[in-house]
Scaffold this motif. Sequence first.
Motif, short mmCIF file in Angstrom:
data_model
loop_
_atom_site.label_atom_id
_atom_site.label_comp_id
_atom_site.label_asym_id
_atom_site.label_seq_id
_atom_site.Cartn_x
_atom_site.Cartn_y
_atom_site.Cartn_z
N HIS A 1 -38.18 14.33 -40.79
CA HIS A 1 -38.04 15.34 -39.77
C HIS A 1 -38.80 15.02 -38.49
CE1 HIS A 1 -36.04 17.55 -42.89
NE2 HIS A 1 -37.10 17.44 -43.67
N ASP B 1 -35.12 24.83 -28.18
CA ASP B 1 -34.30 25.40 -29.25
C ASP B 1 -32.97 24.66 -29.26
OD1 ASP B 1 -33.42 27.04 -31.28
OD2 ASP B 1 -32.72 28.61 -29.93
N ASN B 2 -32.67 23.98 -30.36
CA ASN B 2 -31.46 23.17 -30.46
C ASN B 2 -30.61 23.70 -31.62
OD1 ASN B 2 -29.56 21.21 -30.26
ND2 ASN B 2 -30.87 19.54 -30.95
N ASP C 1 -32.52 25.41 -34.38
CA ASP C 1 -33.69 24.67 -34.86
C ASP C 1 -34.70 24.54 -33.73
OD1 ASP C 1 -32.59 24.25 -37.35
OD2 ASP C 1 -31.69 22.33 -36.79
N THR C 2 -35.97 24.66 -34.06
CA THR C 2 -37.03 24.49 -33.08
C THR C 2 -37.43 23.03 -33.05
OG1 THR C 2 -37.81 26.72 -33.55
CG2 THR C 2 -39.31 25.26 -32.38
N VAL C 3 -37.23 22.38 -31.90
CA VAL C 3 -37.56 20.97 -31.73
C VAL C 3 -38.76 20.87 -30.79
CG1 VAL C 3 -36.71 18.75 -30.92
CG2 VAL C 3 -35.17 20.31 -32.11
N THR D 1 -40.07 13.23 -30.97
CA THR D 1 -39.60 14.59 -31.22
C THR D 1 -39.62 14.86 -32.72
OG1 THR D 1 -37.30 13.89 -31.31
CG2 THR D 1 -38.14 14.64 -29.17
N ASN E 1 -38.35 18.10 -35.72
CA ASN E 1 -37.86 19.43 -36.08
C ASN E 1 -39.05 20.19 -36.65
OD1 ASN E 1 -36.74 21.68 -37.38
ND2 ASN E 1 -34.82 20.61 -37.69
N TYR E 2 -39.52 21.18 -35.92
CA TYR E 2 -40.79 21.83 -36.24
C TYR E 2 -40.76 22.54 -37.59
CZ TYR E 2 -44.89 24.79 -35.79
OH TYR E 2 -46.09 25.41 -36.02
N GLN F 1 -38.75 22.37 -40.24
CA GLN F 1 -38.54 21.54 -41.42
C GLN F 1 -39.72 20.61 -41.68
OE1 GLN F 1 -34.78 19.62 -40.84
NE2 GLN F 1 -33.61 21.45 -41.36
N SER F 2 -40.33 20.09 -40.63
CA SER F 2 -41.46 19.19 -40.84
C SER F 2 -42.70 19.96 -41.32
CB SER F 2 -41.78 18.42 -39.56
OG SER F 2 -42.12 19.29 -38.53
#
Length: 123
Positions: free
Chosen positions: A48, A81-82, A85-87, A106, A108-109, A111-112
Amino acid sequence: MKKLVYLLLFACSVSFASTQLNNDYNNNDPEVGDILKISTPKNLSFKHIDFPRLNFIAKRGGLPNYKSVYEELVVVKKVTDNNGDTVVTLERKDGKKFFGYLKQVTANYTQSIDTGELVKIKS
């Protein structure tokens, strides 16, 4: 009368639980300037956090090993915001480059954080 009391207690507990969920969600949102720590992934590579593959690191002259970023402190520089998902865009706190050539990466906040690749240190 008993049914009315039970109904009232149930309604109060449901409304209290829903307000608690909303407050927790707002506290977990990333902000620019948050400090995070990159921890060791459960697998050999990060899923992620968008680090390059090891063969690209070797082609650029870097050491093809993810161990150089384990336990590294990073700062959130940008939050986007993608598609729900918060990137986040991350930079090293000490100002050096990742693997000797990447200034920013970068991730994925949500999930990581859930998988343990990133750990929130402080705001």
